[in-house]
Scaffold this active site. Sequence first.
Site, PDB file in Angstrom:
ATOM      1  N   SER A 116     -33.081  -7.272  39.885  1.00 40.37           N
ATOM      2  CA  SER A 116     -32.343  -7.596  39.235  1.00 40.37           C
ATOM      3  C   SER A 116     -31.976  -9.144  38.989  1.00 40.37           C
ATOM      4  O   SER A 116     -32.866  -9.466  39.441  1.00 40.37           O
ATOM      5  CB  SER A 116     -30.847  -6.590  39.079  1.00 40.37           C
ATOM      6  N   ASP A 167     -33.644  -0.754  29.499  1.00 41.68           N
ATOM      7  CA  ASP A 167     -32.811  -1.141  30.014  1.00 41.68           C
ATOM      8  C   ASP A 167     -31.475  -2.060  29.309  1.00 41.68           C
ATOM      9  O   ASP A 167     -31.819  -3.045  28.574  1.00 41.68           O
ATOM     10  CB  ASP A 167     -33.234  -2.558  31.356  1.00 41.68           C
ATOM     11  N   HIS A 199     -31.339   0.228  33.534  1.00 44.24           N
ATOM     12  CA  HIS A 199     -31.300  -0.863  34.388  1.00 44.24           C
ATOM     13  C   HIS A 199     -30.739  -0.152  36.078  1.00 44.24           C
ATOM     14  O   HIS A 199     -30.132   0.246  36.215  1.00 44.24           O
ATOM     15  CB  HIS A 199     -29.943  -2.151  34.499  1.00 44.24           C
TER      16      HIS A 199
END
Length: 220
Positions: A116, A167, A199
């Site tokens: 991320s 996601d 995610h």
Amino acid sequence: MPLPILDGPRLAPQSGRPAKQLIVFLHGYGADGNDLIGIGHQWGSHLPDAAFASPHAPEPCGMAPVGRQWFHLTLRDPSEYWRGVVAARPALDAFLNAELQRLGLSDKDLVLVGFSQGTMMALHSGLRRVHAPAGIVAYSGLLAGPEHLQQEISARPPVLLAHGNQDEVVPFAVMAIAETALKAAGVPVVSHVAEGLGHGIDGTGLALGLAHCRQVLGSS
């Protein structure tokens, strides 16, 4: 202002010998170094001479009572991502340089593994190192400022992009943007679409990340 000094959990090589490789995990927004260091326990038996480090990001998270951030997120727009990675890069580079020096290693022995916001940092810093790292594993993140890459790139390590197509935090579509920009800049890229994944990192992604590390470090 002096640079923040990064620190976080580390794992020595499982072989008990001096480290021959270094894998650095860069965590996501609102987490800390403890979030990803467990991957080192999983990968260590397959990379017995690798040391692992997972630094805490330099700032307290602005949107959570605990956790850290590499940079502040409010607008979540491209200009904010770009300003953020540029500001956070010097502290990360200093940490990487210090860890490599401590272990007697060089960038050719280094793999950056991001998740991320940590992926934003891995791609930004890794492609601008004076000497190229061995590779980058980029989970569920994006390439900040792709329009700047051609002008600024100084290193072209092989990159694995892995992203869930469900996601809900970092849109899946950004993987294609990163892949296009990286290939245009001459970076070797392999992409993995995690079907049905939100995610996160799934087992297939972890296995591919390990395989990428082993390949680029010459341990396959």
